[in-house]
Scaffold this motif. Structure first.
Motif, PDB file in Angstrom:
ATOM      1  N   UNK B  19      22.340  51.202 109.220  1.00 20.40           N
ATOM      2  CA  UNK B  19      23.415  50.530 108.122  1.00 20.40           C
ATOM      3  C   UNK B  19      24.365  49.797 108.835  1.00 20.40           C
ATOM      4  N   UNK B  20      24.117  48.663 109.380  1.00 21.90           N
ATOM      5  CA  UNK B  20      24.910  48.012 110.246  1.00 21.90           C
ATOM      6  C   UNK B  20      25.641  47.111 109.627  1.00 21.90           C
ATOM      7  N   UNK B  21      26.996  47.214 109.714  1.00 15.29           N
ATOM      8  CA  UNK B  21      27.966  46.384 109.203  1.00 15.29           C
ATOM      9  C   UNK B  21      28.301  46.900 107.826  1.00 15.29           C
ATOM     10  N   UNK B  22      29.565  46.472 107.357  1.00 11.79           N
ATOM     11  CA  UNK B  22      30.191  47.348 106.117  1.00 11.79           C
ATOM     12  C   UNK B  22      29.168  46.749 104.966  1.00 11.79           C
ATOM     13  N   UNK B  23      28.625  45.718 104.874  1.00  8.35           N
ATOM     14  CA  UNK B  23      27.716  45.368 103.665  1.00  8.35           C
ATOM     15  C   UNK B  23      26.621  46.199 103.466  1.00  8.35           C
ATOM     16  N   UNK B  24      25.978  46.671 104.357  1.00  6.84           N
ATOM     17  CA  UNK B  24      24.780  47.537 104.165  1.00  6.84           C
ATOM     18  C   UNK B  24      25.320  48.787 103.220  1.00  6.84           C
ATOM     19  N   UNK B  25      26.396  49.291 103.906  1.00  5.89           N
ATOM     20  CA  UNK B  25      26.635  50.647 103.200  1.00  5.89           C
ATOM     21  C   UNK B  25      27.068  50.476 101.988  1.00  5.89           C
ATOM     22  N   UNK B  26      27.902  49.293 101.550  1.00  5.93           N
ATOM     23  CA  UNK B  26      28.213  48.915 100.114  1.00  5.93           C
ATOM     24  C   UNK B  26      27.157  48.485  99.279  1.00  5.93           C
ATOM     25  N   UNK B  27      25.846  48.021  99.966  1.00  4.38           N
ATOM     26  CA  UNK B  27      24.521  47.899  99.086  1.00  4.38           C
ATOM     27  C   UNK B  27      24.235  49.099  98.471  1.00  4.38           C
ATOM     28  N   UNK B  28      24.022  50.016  99.610  1.00  4.92           N
ATOM     29  CA  UNK B  28      23.666  51.459  99.183  1.00  4.92           C
ATOM     30  C   UNK B  28      24.288  52.055  98.184  1.00  4.92           C
ATOM     31  N   UNK B  29      25.724  51.971  98.176  1.00  6.69           N
ATOM     32  CA  UNK B  29      26.629  52.451  97.381  1.00  6.69           C
ATOM     33  C   UNK B  29      26.343  51.982  95.810  1.00  6.69           C
ATOM     34  N   UNK B  30      26.006  50.618  95.593  1.00  8.28           N
ATOM     35  CA  UNK B  30      25.631  50.040  94.409  1.00  8.28           C
ATOM     36  C   UNK B  30      24.192  50.763  94.074  1.00  8.28           C
ATOM     37  N   UNK B  31      23.311  50.646  94.846  1.00 10.73           N
ATOM     38  CA  UNK B  31      21.807  50.990  94.466  1.00 10.73           C
ATOM     39  C   UNK B  31      21.859  52.601  94.191  1.00 10.73           C
TER      40      UNK B  31
END
Lengths: 111, 111
Positions: B19-31
């Motif tokens: 989960x590299x970088x903030x976007x990766x975690x935020x994409x997971x949050x949405x999914x």
């Protein structure tokens, strides 16, 4: 790396602001073992620059995650230690650790 | 963003690779809310570029965290969904969320 007062309302997004970039989390991982001097942290994280480590520690201090204690010794000794709220990151790092170790290797599904 | 096979042995460091970088975690949050189309994810994450979102979704797919399903409809529909192991990231994001919301604002300690 911003401060907690500018952080978004969503807890996950706040986390990503407070622990911005991979080094921040790895510094916390080292400090979870106990108080450390600057050079001890640096030696445990091959590849981190003194500039990045200084920045991250200052930001942690400003946001109340780490304390910096200077001992009036010769030579002077400065020690960094997680605060109570900083130490509570253990639960987050434990969750990261358990999850990541449960991810099967990609190659196992490739013929 | 590297693949799980190249990830370090420490679980925390593996997590930071996966989960590299903030976007990766935020994409997971949405999914974690359920399956979404590319444009739906993009619309929920203001500021993300199509390039970054494409890269992250491909990496997630390669590492077995997300499935990509293309429906032969007109117009074609492509849906992204967390796998079982991807869905288990909920425990990590829950821990991030709880911890970050417990951090007191900096200004409260400043006179």
């Amino acid at each position: 790396m911003r401060d907690v007062d500018e952080a978004p309302e969503c807890g996950v997004a706040r986390f990503l602001v407070l622990l911005d970039g991979p080094w921040a989390t790895l510094i916390v991982r080292e400090l979870l073992h106990g108080p450390l001097r600057f050079t001890q942290i640096r030696d445990r994280l091959p590849g981190i620059s003194a500039h990045t480590l200084t920045n991250r520690l200052r930001q942690f201090e400003r946001n109340g995650l780490v304390t910096r204690t200077a001992y009036a010794e010769i030579p002077p000794r400065v020690v960094y230690e997680l605060t109570e709220v900083g130490g509570q990151l253990r639960s987050v790092l434990d969750a990261m650790n358990s999850w990541a170790l449960s991810v099967p290797p990609v190659s196992s599904s490739v013929p």
